[in-house]
Design an enzyme around this catalytic site. Sequence first.
Site, PDB file in Angstrom:
ATOM      1  N   LYS A 112       8.089   1.885  11.749  1.00 33.73           N
ATOM      2  CA  LYS A 112       8.606   0.516  11.827  1.00 33.73           C
ATOM      3  C   LYS A 112      10.050   0.529  12.325  1.00 33.73           C
ATOM      4  CE  LYS A 112       5.695  -1.600   8.314  1.00 33.73           C
ATOM      5  NZ  LYS A 112       5.731  -2.308   7.046  1.00 33.73           N
ATOM      6  N   HIS A 115      16.119  -1.243  11.042  1.00 33.52           N
ATOM      7  CA  HIS A 115      16.920  -2.442  11.300  1.00 33.52           C
ATOM      8  C   HIS A 115      18.332  -2.300  10.749  1.00 33.52           C
ATOM      9  CE1 HIS A 115      16.094  -3.507   7.164  1.00 33.52           C
ATOM     10  NE2 HIS A 115      14.784  -3.435   7.412  1.00 33.52           N
ATOM     11  N   HIS A 118      18.931  -1.128   7.308  1.00 38.12           N
ATOM     12  CA  HIS A 118      18.864   0.321   7.078  1.00 38.12           C
ATOM     13  C   HIS A 118      20.170   0.989   7.488  1.00 38.12           C
ATOM     14  CE1 HIS A 118      14.342  -0.396   7.486  1.00 38.12           C
ATOM     15  NE2 HIS A 118      14.518   0.011   6.242  1.00 38.12           N
TER      16      HIS A 118
END
Length: 551
Positions: A112, A115, A118
């Site tokens: 995933k 972003h 993170h």
Amino acid sequence: MAACSFRRSIASQLSKVLDLPPENLIKSISAVPVSKKRRVADFQLSIASVTEDNSRDCLAPDLHLQAQKLAEGTVLRQVLKDGSEYGVKSELFSTVPKQKAVIEFSSPNIAKKFHIGHLRSTIVGNFIANLKVALGHEVIRMNYLGDWGMQFGLLGVGFQLFGNKEKLKTSPLQHLFEVYVQINKAAEDENTKKLAKDFFRKLEEHDEQTLSLWKQFRDFSIDEYIRIYKRLGVHFDEYSGESFYQEKSKEVLKMLENKGLLQKTIKGTGIVDLSEKKDLSSFSTVMRSDGTSLYITRDLAAAIDRMNKHNCDTMIYVTDKSQSNHFQQLFQILKLMGYDWVERCQHVSFGLVQGMKTRRGEVIFLEDVLNEVRSRMLENMASTKTTKEIEDPMETAEKVGLAALIIQDFQGLLSSDYQFSWDRALQSRGDTGVFLQYTHARLHSLEQMHGNEQLTDINVACLQEPDAISVLQHLLRYDEVLYRSSQDLQPKHIVSYLLTLSHLAAVAHKTLPVKGSTPELAQARLCLFQAARSVLANGMKLLGITPVTQM
Ligand code: ARG
């Protein structure tokens, strides 16, 4: 009086006047911050909170003078003697017990997007870990990967359809992400959904082939994460992940059941009542109707395991504030289960960042951000005339660019949201990481120019100008700032301290020339600049910034 620190000495003098034990006074003594309006030499110490009726600035004049002398003489020697330990060795920390902390941060989800949340978790967690280590605590840096769940069913099927072993090896993060996007588009159709379910079921049943493919996804991804974190100057002691806790989740559910905490809903899901009146006005779902675990179930198992394994004094989780509810529930359930150590668990949350985009568009990988900030910084460096021949411009641009990102992010309270701006972050003047790096580089080349041997025998009496005193006075406060950040885990105290230090040093650099001064004066000034650079570098490193020596 070598070992006798300046603050301790003031405390012992004061203790006689106030008739209080010196230990009680140490934390109440603070150097007066340098103020822009009143740029005069001022070494007065304020005493707040010693006794209730005590107003600030209560030092008697003779004590005031002594404090001034003492501080002037001591601070430079202390900075140069203690080096990277200046500040952290302060008596302010002498009563703080050394602890062991598990700090979980970054924790991206395989296949995933990585972003901005993170990224924020990565730099905040790294900062907290750096600070704790500097203060002598033991720290375990943990990355808890999103490496389990239905998404791996889809990913597995996707890989069988669109995957490429070669690409998986060379650029796993990108390849898995692409496969995941592709299969998600296809997942509308019932057959794909079924295949994904089957794949995940096989995974849960530990089917060898399925598990081995999954393990490749995980291992290759970790290799790449390690490489990219390295660019950020971040490392982990442990790569944990949700996958570790699917078996242990079952045990947790059993424990909940045995303790009478697990309730079944009509739909067959398992819940824990969290309400005070036990009327289910608030609850947490810990089991799906098919008996499988959820995010929170795995977190329960993980927390118990972490505590068993590391027996730590604190356990910290760093994520954005959208997960506050999750961690609140997690801690509540642990408490209901009778784990008193939950008192020592802490969720450090931070606000949302809006509008981070690269020129190519949306940020998907951490590497996109790193490349973007590096190339923008390179352009800025190329356009400034003063940029000299730099040995490794790419590396310098990366370090300066990272400083810019970190300072922009750490300037406010962590809980605040902010609007991301490349331009604001990368300004060379003003309160930016670029300015810190620039100041550090200039001070460094000053030392290079005039020889940077350890100066010991300096005449502090030479440093009487207000601009010199301001720097000295500010250096004196470093330990107080570290103390504050260590208490509330907010980097902003250190950030604003370093920005002020840089401004003061820049002014002093202009008004207090080394070149052309008498040897004695030159020595004293060099020493002052050396001390400023040393503290600047120490503080930057705590924040996760690598100071550059040219730019
Ligand atoms: N992987 C999660 C996410 O990206 C963050 C994990 C946070 N840590 C935890 N123990 N739940 O949202």
